[in-house]
Design a protein around this motif. Sequence first.
Motif, short mmCIF file in Angstrom:
data_model
loop_
_atom_site.label_atom_id
_atom_site.label_comp_id
_atom_site.label_asym_id
_atom_site.label_seq_id
_atom_site.Cartn_x
_atom_site.Cartn_y
_atom_site.Cartn_z
N PHE A 115 0.76 8.38 -4.93
CA PHE A 115 0.28 6.99 -4.90
C PHE A 115 -1.22 6.97 -4.64
N THR A 116 -1.84 5.83 -5.03
CA THR A 116 -3.25 5.60 -4.68
C THR A 116 -3.33 4.22 -4.06
N ALA A 117 -4.33 4.02 -3.23
CA ALA A 117 -4.43 2.72 -2.55
C ALA A 117 -5.89 2.31 -2.43
N ILE A 118 -6.11 1.00 -2.42
CA ILE A 118 -7.47 0.45 -2.28
C ILE A 118 -7.37 -0.96 -1.70
N ILE A 119 -8.50 -1.47 -1.18
CA ILE A 119 -8.56 -2.86 -0.70
C ILE A 119 -9.15 -3.71 -1.82
N THR A 120 -8.56 -4.83 -2.01
CA THR A 120 -9.14 -5.68 -3.06
C THR A 120 -9.05 -7.15 -2.64
N GLY A 121 -9.67 -8.05 -3.41
CA GLY A 121 -9.62 -9.50 -3.10
C GLY A 121 -11.03 -10.05 -2.97
N GLU A 122 -11.13 -11.32 -3.13
CA GLU A 122 -12.48 -11.90 -3.15
C GLU A 122 -12.97 -12.29 -1.77
N GLN A 123 -12.03 -12.47 -0.89
CA GLN A 123 -12.48 -12.85 0.44
C GLN A 123 -11.60 -12.22 1.51
N VAL A 130 -1.25 -0.75 -3.05
CA VAL A 130 -0.79 0.64 -3.20
C VAL A 130 -0.02 0.72 -4.51
N ARG A 131 -0.41 1.68 -5.35
CA ARG A 131 0.32 1.85 -6.62
C ARG A 131 0.96 3.24 -6.66
N PHE A 132 2.22 3.26 -7.01
CA PHE A 132 2.98 4.52 -7.03
C PHE A 132 2.96 5.15 -8.41
N TYR A 133 2.80 6.46 -8.41
CA TYR A 133 2.75 7.22 -9.67
C TYR A 133 3.93 8.19 -9.67
N ASN A 134 4.72 8.12 -10.75
CA ASN A 134 5.89 9.00 -10.83
C ASN A 134 5.54 10.26 -11.62
N LYS A 146 11.83 0.14 -0.18
CA LYS A 146 11.18 -0.42 1.00
C LYS A 146 10.62 0.67 1.92
N ALA A 147 11.44 1.71 2.09
CA ALA A 147 11.04 2.80 2.99
C ALA A 147 9.79 3.50 2.45
N GLU A 148 9.80 3.74 1.14
CA GLU A 148 8.65 4.41 0.53
C GLU A 148 7.41 3.53 0.64
N TRP A 149 7.62 2.22 0.38
CA TRP A 149 6.50 1.27 0.42
C TRP A 149 5.88 1.28 1.81
N ALA A 152 4.09 4.66 2.68
CA ALA A 152 2.80 4.81 2.01
C ALA A 152 1.76 3.92 2.67
N HIS A 153 2.12 2.66 2.96
CA HIS A 153 1.18 1.76 3.60
C HIS A 153 0.77 2.24 4.98
N ALA A 154 1.75 2.68 5.73
CA ALA A 154 1.45 3.13 7.09
C ALA A 154 0.52 4.34 7.07
N ALA A 155 0.80 5.27 6.14
CA ALA A 155 -0.01 6.50 6.09
C ALA A 155 -1.43 6.22 5.63
N ALA A 156 -1.58 5.25 4.71
CA ALA A 156 -2.90 5.00 4.12
C ALA A 156 -3.72 4.01 4.95
N ALA A 157 -3.07 3.28 5.86
CA ALA A 157 -3.69 2.15 6.54
C ALA A 157 -5.05 2.46 7.16
N ASN A 158 -5.15 3.55 7.88
CA ASN A 158 -6.40 3.86 8.57
C ASN A 158 -7.56 4.03 7.61
N TRP A 159 -7.28 4.76 6.54
CA TRP A 159 -8.36 5.01 5.57
C TRP A 159 -8.74 3.73 4.83
N ILE A 160 -7.72 2.94 4.51
CA ILE A 160 -8.00 1.69 3.80
C ILE A 160 -8.92 0.81 4.64
N ALA A 161 -8.62 0.80 5.94
CA ALA A 161 -9.44 -0.01 6.83
C ALA A 161 -10.90 0.42 6.77
#
Length: 578
Positions: A115-123, A130-134, A146-149, A152-161
């Motif tokens: 998976f890859t993750a990024i922050i996005t949005g205008e405000q 997070v987008r999953f790649y098979n 749900k568990a995978e979602w 992935a979010h929990a693991a990436a959270a710090n870096w995304i921040a």
Amino acid sequence: MQKLKELIRRHALMAGLIAVAIPLLAHLWLQYQSLSELESTLPIARRAYMRRYLSSVLDKVITNYEQKAEETLNVPATAFHHEYPNPAYMENAMNFEQISGHFSNHPFNGARLLFTAIITGEQVPNYAIVRFYNPASHSFHYKANKAEWSAAHAAAANWIAMTMTDSIPKTTQLTVDERDPKNRVIVKPIVDEKSRVVGVAGMFLNEEVFINDYLSQAIKESLPQGFPEEYQDVVVTVVDLKRDHKLVFANQPFQGQQYDVGWPIPFIFKDWFLGIRMRNMTEEQWSRRNFIVNLSVSALAALALIGGIVLALRAASRAMKLSQMKADFVSNVSHELRTPLASIRVFGEFLKLGRVKEPGKIREYGEYIETESRRLTQLINNILDFSKIESGQKTYHFEQTSVEHVVSDTLKTFEVILEQNGFTVNLERPSRPLPPVVIDPDAIAQAFINLLDNAVKYSGDSRQIEVKLAEQDDFATISVIDHGIGIASEEREKVFEKFYRVGNALVHDVKGSGLGLSIVKHIIEAHHGKVTVESELGRGSAFIIHLPVDASARVKPETRGSERLISHELKVSGETVN
Ligand code: ADP
């Protein structure tokens, strides 16, 4: 004197033995001490070695695994449209084509999902997407559960921040999130050329691949090097510490405890413990076995050494004995030669001077001379025979003949001596004639004379000798029985050795060369027969020659006709002695 010599000889043997045995025993004792010390320290050293082995296996596995994961997750920073706030439409926040290209160019079978993750949005607040790649279908079309979602979010959270603050991280190393053991995740922050975090790439671990393709493979390859002699007995296990030591992996079936020593796995699968033990024995038992094997080898070597030395000393003592016997032989033989020669000369002189007129006396002197010459002939024959036997030149001329003839002819020639000495010989023949035998008649006559001669010499006060002919199994036997001094049981085998003479007082009065019986033995064995003795000390002896009757197959070709041994005729310095 003889006793003293024997004592010295025995003591020399003992002294030699003690001189070797004491240092050897001391050496064994020291070895025992150091081996027992080793026995107590060996298990500790062995455990340390086993732990080191595991740590080196783990190092290899983890480095390899980490490197592969790193390559796969090292998505180019340009694939992330990082700007903050990021006005890009959610689906355009990452260049999925570029990321797909990277993932399929850097495949890693240890990842079941990427998976890859990024922050996005205008405000603010923005969305973390997070987008999953098979990897199986090479596409981002994957619907995570749900568990995978959440993993992935929990693991990436710090870096995304961190992408929101443009801060530069201290390290960009892979981090692991194993809060959900079913969805273990490795994440990597993606940094741009200014070292700012612009996105996150991550993967879900494939447990089976880690065990089968990495751990098990590394163990299989390294065990024969780590434990060259006993790698088949080494059990390596992985247990889950969080699930009550549940066995996750074992390189081979085993019973009993799961491990003896081990390490928790670092970096990933940190709740797993990699352990090791020997299948059949504990370290203490192994060390005990080592101790026993080493000590036994040393003890055996010491025993072999002592045995070798005993043999060498015995050989030396035999050689000494033999040289003593040879010296005795020379003095005995010179005596035996001198005595009859002296009588022959005296009687010869009497006859020459014509002092003896009485016909009876003349015959008596003549008989003496004949008897003594026969004795000399017999002695010289034995000496010549012995030297031929020793040099391997004694040959036999076999022919089919009757034992009875040989024996009665020989007895006839021996009659005079026997009569002179007052002996009566009783010849006992079998009820039916003996079957013919294939023998060398002269050699057998020679052997028989030697036995008769001994019977006369060792009869003591008795004057009765029996000669018995018989058939026993497949042998024709000739027994010469006397009622004389007999032979002690411990001497019965030795009397057949060359130069051997029984060393007791009774025998000492009788002169001899010590060759007679050794020649008899040689002759009879050359006929594929055997000579045995039955005797009782003080009661007499029976020497029995056994000659095979069914000997037609054993006829030997004449090898050296010129060396034919004639028992009562031989040439000495060109003169014929008869
Ligand atoms: P030797 O010339 O001394 O008689 P042999 O080889 O014929 O040599 O015999 C070896 C020894 O065996 C003799 O010295 C004697 O001690 C013992 N021996 C041989 N025959 C007899 C016998 N018939 N009775 C007792 N002792 C015998």
